[in-house]
Design a protein around this motif. Sequence first.
Motif, PDB file in Angstrom:
ATOM      1  N   THR A  47      -7.707  -8.785   5.072  1.00  0.00           N
ATOM      2  CA  THR A  47      -6.448  -8.372   5.692  1.00  0.00           C
ATOM      3  C   THR A  47      -5.349  -8.241   4.646  1.00  0.00           C
ATOM      4  O   THR A  47      -4.563  -7.287   4.665  1.00  0.00           O
ATOM      5  CB  THR A  47      -6.031  -9.392   6.773  1.00  0.00           C
ATOM      6  N   VAL A  48      -5.302  -9.212   3.721  1.00  0.00           N
ATOM      7  CA  VAL A  48      -4.286  -9.166   2.666  1.00  0.00           C
ATOM      8  C   VAL A  48      -4.545  -7.991   1.725  1.00  0.00           C
ATOM      9  O   VAL A  48      -3.614  -7.290   1.306  1.00  0.00           O
ATOM     10  CB  VAL A  48      -4.277 -10.494   1.874  1.00  0.00           C
ATOM     11  N   VAL A  49      -5.813  -7.761   1.393  1.00  0.00           N
ATOM     12  CA  VAL A  49      -6.154  -6.651   0.494  1.00  0.00           C
ATOM     13  C   VAL A  49      -5.757  -5.321   1.108  1.00  0.00           C
ATOM     14  O   VAL A  49      -5.234  -4.427   0.423  1.00  0.00           O
ATOM     15  CB  VAL A  49      -7.667  -6.665   0.158  1.00  0.00           C
ATOM     16  N   GLU A  50      -5.992  -5.166   2.408  1.00  0.00           N
ATOM     17  CA  GLU A  50      -5.635  -3.920   3.083  1.00  0.00           C
ATOM     18  C   GLU A  50      -4.139  -3.648   3.017  1.00  0.00           C
ATOM     19  O   GLU A  50      -3.701  -2.495   3.004  1.00  0.00           O
ATOM     20  CB  GLU A  50      -6.090  -3.983   4.547  1.00  0.00           C
ATOM     21  N   ALA A  51      -3.350  -4.728   2.959  1.00  0.00           N
ATOM     22  CA  ALA A  51      -1.895  -4.565   2.899  1.00  0.00           C
ATOM     23  C   ALA A  51      -1.396  -4.419   1.468  1.00  0.00           C
ATOM     24  O   ALA A  51      -0.207  -4.173   1.245  1.00  0.00           O
ATOM     25  CB  ALA A  51      -1.217  -5.778   3.548  1.00  0.00           C
TER      26      ALA A  51
END
Length: 474
Positions: A417-421
């Motif tokens: 989720t953090v990587v996608e952001a």
Amino acid sequence: MKSAVETLNPTRVRLTVEVPFEELKPSLDAAYRKINQQVSVPGFRKGKIPARIIDQRFGRGAVLEEAVNDALPKFYSEAVSEGEINPLGQPDVDITELRDNELLAFTAEVDIRPEIEIPDYSGIAVTVEAAEVSDEDVDETVGRLRERFASTSVVERPAAEGDEVKIDLEARVDGEVLEDGVASGVSYTIGSGQMLDGLDEAVTGLEAGGTATFTTELKGGSAAGREAEVTVTVESVSARELPELDDEFAQLASEFDTLEELREDSRRRLTDQKKYQQATEAQEKVLDALLALVEVPIPQKLLADEIQTRKHNLEHHQLSQLGMDLETYLRLQEKSAEDFDAELKEQAEKGIRTQFVLDEIAKRENLNVSQQELTEHLMRRAQSAGMSPDQFAKAVVEGGQVPMLVGEVTRGKALATVVEASAVTDTTGAVVDLDEDDEDEAEAAEAAVEAEAEAGETGEDAVPAAEKDENAAG
């Protein structure tokens, strides 16, 4: 029962609990029944001894001690629920007051999960290696496949680089032959560097029957890390002949009809591999950037336990399998004990911080794990452990490690989720789209989380391993 919570520091609290004596009655009755089955008193049948006789013969104190030990976990658990705290590990319990027929009072100090503020992480930006596959990369891959199909034939000449020799070895330390230092009929390819330092130079130029002696540092076995005098005798020398790189080779070594098809398949596989490596690199760099944004207090007892677990697993699992002790390992790594301890502490701290932060993100994002996701993760872990999925699943269930696997998947999803952001670009400046293969991204995220949380080869999860004891009171 009355309880109160006192915060000692951001990661530790003290519970103060007062229990009216009547709430001890079930445990008191159980204590009398247990003692009844364990002792004998003349004139009374076993199990039928009156309570007053047990008090007279064995002391009321023994009964109270048994009752309190039985009741403490229940009262502690109730206090934890009332206080709405998230304990980690075993509490330190101290009975402060025990008045017969009146009151039980105790305190319980325990580590807790710290409150963590997750900042806006959408501004994270990282750069990773470009997933480019060159013609040279393909040549190297096809070349390794070609090596596997090489043929050998015995030759009557001195051994040279690339030749395969059959050798006998004998290692001596301080003039004594080691029990595990003798080997016969060992096949070795000159130039591979896969055995002892100095072996390539020693056998090069020897013909069948030739002998040479060289000095080297042993990498394993009973004398790992010590300097040994090794005698090598060449039994035979064989030249390796590589097949021609043509369509016939492609048909021999693969399911393809032409060499060009084989090369294209190799390019595709290399591209997939580099994309996975790229995703893994992105996950690791984003995780480091995320941790740099968040202040995470670490419970010191949990940290000490994690350090000890990691050190134990290294010594008694990884190194013992190599026939090596910690002292030898440090000598080979050219590290002092102080450097090793500092490195181990840093790794343990990062592993704990990673779990706390990703757990908080998973909670905030309401991330859950489906049965399919858990099954897929289990199969990947089984493969990496060299076990069948059924064997691995059985070991996980019997070891009570299902929550550990769920935690790994959940944290992997939180990191994804953090990587996608985040903004991920490669060294050429191109934007990296990690959504092209969600399965690879999930696998890479879980692998990154495992790498931070693992303790030696067992991969034990520091936080869940502690949390599973949260209802115990000693």
